[in-house]
Design a protein around this motif. Sequence first.
Motif, PDB file in Angstrom:
ATOM      1  N   PHE A 121      11.848-134.898 -15.354  1.00 13.42           N
ATOM      2  CA  PHE A 121      11.924-134.472 -13.944  1.00 13.42           C
ATOM      3  C   PHE A 121      13.257-133.781 -13.689  1.00 13.42           C
ATOM      4  O   PHE A 121      14.312-134.336 -13.990  1.00 13.42           O
ATOM      5  N   ASP A 142       7.732-129.296  -5.687  1.00  9.62           N
ATOM      6  CA  ASP A 142       8.780-129.867  -4.822  1.00  9.62           C
ATOM      7  C   ASP A 142      10.210-129.815  -5.358  1.00  9.62           C
ATOM      8  O   ASP A 142      11.135-129.641  -4.580  1.00  9.62           O
ATOM      9  N   SER A 154       1.146-133.583 -10.053  1.00  6.31           N
ATOM     10  CA  SER A 154       1.486-134.662  -9.113  1.00  6.31           C
ATOM     11  C   SER A 154       1.467-134.160  -7.677  1.00  6.31           C
ATOM     12  O   SER A 154       1.982-134.809  -6.788  1.00  6.31           O
ATOM     13  N   TYR A 214      -2.266-137.172 -11.646  1.00  7.59           N
ATOM     14  CA  TYR A 214      -1.898-138.162 -10.643  1.00  7.59           C
ATOM     15  C   TYR A 214      -3.066-138.155  -9.656  1.00  7.59           C
ATOM     16  O   TYR A 214      -3.017-137.495  -8.617  1.00  7.59           O
ATOM     17  N   TYR A 266       8.835-143.656  -2.827  1.00  4.54           N
ATOM     18  CA  TYR A 266       9.378-142.533  -3.611  1.00  4.54           C
ATOM     19  C   TYR A 266      10.807-142.151  -3.206  1.00  4.54           C
ATOM     20  O   TYR A 266      11.375-141.218  -3.778  1.00  4.54           O
ATOM     21  N   PHE A 294      13.527-141.537  -5.889  1.00  2.00           N
ATOM     22  CA  PHE A 294      13.183-140.374  -6.726  1.00  2.00           C
ATOM     23  C   PHE A 294      13.594-139.096  -6.013  1.00  2.00           C
ATOM     24  O   PHE A 294      14.158-138.176  -6.612  1.00  2.00           O
ATOM     25  N   GLN A 318      -0.942-136.109   0.141  1.00  2.00           N
ATOM     26  CA  GLN A 318      -0.972-137.398  -0.560  1.00  2.00           C
ATOM     27  C   GLN A 318      -1.841-138.378   0.240  1.00  2.00           C
ATOM     28  O   GLN A 318      -2.034-138.223   1.444  1.00  2.00           O
ATOM     29  N   TYR A 377       2.130-145.674 -12.520  1.00  2.00           N
ATOM     30  CA  TYR A 377       3.532-145.259 -12.376  1.00  2.00           C
ATOM     31  C   TYR A 377       4.244-146.288 -11.507  1.00  2.00           C
ATOM     32  O   TYR A 377       3.988-146.372 -10.312  1.00  2.00           O
ATOM     33  N   VAL A 390       6.989-146.730  -9.541  1.00  2.00           N
ATOM     34  CA  VAL A 390       7.824-145.641  -9.031  1.00  2.00           C
ATOM     35  C   VAL A 390       9.236-146.113  -8.709  1.00  2.00           C
ATOM     36  O   VAL A 390       9.558-147.307  -8.780  1.00  2.00           O
ATOM     37  N   SER A 391      10.040-145.134  -8.316  1.00  2.00           N
ATOM     38  CA  SER A 391      11.476-145.367  -8.149  1.00  2.00           C
ATOM     39  C   SER A 391      11.789-146.541  -7.218  1.00  2.00           C
ATOM     40  O   SER A 391      12.623-147.388  -7.553  1.00  2.00           O
ATOM     41  N   TYR A 403      10.893-146.699 -15.080  1.00  2.00           N
ATOM     42  CA  TYR A 403      12.312-146.419 -15.348  1.00  2.00           C
ATOM     43  C   TYR A 403      12.920-147.530 -16.196  1.00  2.00           C
ATOM     44  O   TYR A 403      13.981-147.351 -16.789  1.00  2.00           O
TER      45      TYR A 403
HETATM   46  C1  PBG Z   1       6.743-135.053  -6.827  1.00  2.00           C
HETATM   47  C2  PBG Z   1       6.819-136.398  -7.455  1.00  2.00           C
HETATM   48  C3  PBG Z   1       7.249-137.539  -6.773  1.00  2.00           C
HETATM   49  C4  PBG Z   1       7.289-138.551  -7.721  1.00  2.00           C
HETATM   50  C5  PBG Z   1       6.858-138.016  -8.938  1.00  2.00           C
HETATM   51  N1  PBG Z   1       6.554-136.671  -8.757  1.00  2.00           N
HETATM   52  C6  PBG Z   1       7.719-137.748  -5.395  1.00  2.00           C
HETATM   53  C7  PBG Z   1       7.002-137.203  -4.254  1.00  2.00           C
HETATM   54  O1  PBG Z   1       5.777-137.007  -4.291  1.00  2.00           O
HETATM   55  O2  PBG Z   1       7.669-136.938  -3.256  1.00  2.00           O
HETATM   56  C8  PBG Z   1       7.760-139.946  -7.405  1.00  2.00           C
HETATM   57  C9  PBG Z   1       8.174-140.779  -8.530  1.00  2.00           C
HETATM   58  C10 PBG Z   1       9.012-141.943  -8.156  1.00  2.00           C
HETATM   59  O3  PBG Z   1       9.223-142.282  -6.976  1.00  2.00           O
HETATM   60  O4  PBG Z   1       9.496-142.578  -9.099  1.00  2.00           O
HETATM   61  N2  PBG Z   1       5.689-134.243  -7.064  1.00  2.00           N
END
Ligand code: PBG
Length: 330
Positions: free
Chosen positions: A82, A127, A170, A197, A206, A209, A228, A278, A280-281, A319
């Motif tokens: 990323f 993004d 994604s 995704y 998120y 991230f 989303q 996933y 996520v963050s 992570y």
């Molecule tokens: C963006 C993308 C995001 C994540 C992965 N790809 C964030 C979003 O959609 O704003 C989030 C991953 C994470 O929070 O670890 N296309």
Amino acid sequence: MSNRIFPDTRLRRTRSKAFLRDLVAESHLCTDDLIQPIFIAEQSEAQIEIPSMPSIFRHNLDSLYREVEELLGLGIKAVAIFPSIDPAKKNADGSEALKDNNIVCEALKGISSRFPEVIKIADVALDPYTDHGHDGLLVGDIIDNDSTLSVLAMQALTLVNAGAEIVAPSDMMDGRVKAIREILEANNFKDTIILSYAAKYASSFYGPFRDAVGSSKTLGKGSKKTYQMNFANINEAIHEVEMDIQEGADIVMVKPGTAYLDVVHAIKAKFQIPTFVYQVSGEYSMLQLSIEKGWLDKNVMLESLMCCKRAGADAILTYAAKQIASELNT
Ligand code: PBG
């Protein structure tokens, strides 16, 4: 099932020793299940810690290669890259995403030449590259689905040309998997895997991230709820997965992870297709910060990943992959 009655049955019997517990364990976690997401940036510093993600860094390319080497040593062979893009290179249509020498493409080429055995996953979404922080193109104040599709397809082709074995859309535009599959077939990339995704929710998890890739600044108070998914829904996730499989996805993913394991379970039960989760963050940071503060035992991370496996996940983007791999190896 037989009618199990005490004391003929004492469920504690198979819990009485560690080795018995292992023998009857229903789920297992090993390094083959783990995919490490890695943040990269054009920066002179080798690595810079991300304030909202304890123990996670943004790497420059040299540091990325050292990181990949370490991961390989620990048995992790899959990474998801990323980028944090220089704000000066962002614009309304995210055109940096289509350059074959952007930082992600350079990283893919660099990893391929140094570590050919590593599987490289590249995100398809705009993004990190747009000055408005959205995953698609804006027409007025609407994210325009259909004009975004050709750009995403081109982005995927650019990433595959640079060496990505797996492209992971994604962005949550309708029809993106079809558009990507068509361009890959047309260019004779028959074996490229699409990791969709498929069930990606509009989630506050998120946040860290977006700090890491710099899209929290560009997105500001903007929301991704028009593309989303609503976190109240599960039937809709089934429809998303069904459509993505029909359009040519090889693997589907649920995101966020640990808070959405009912969705993972439902998808795995219905489609029996490779299904990834996933973590996520935000999910990572909550646990990792508590571990570092001493509020939670460090085994909580392994527990959360095992729960993903129990729900039916075949592999997990986390992570914590590197940390967990070193624990699994000892
Ligand atoms: C963006 C993308 C995001 C994540 C992965 N790809 C964030 C979003 O959609 O704003 C989030 C991953 C994470 O929070 O670890 N296309």
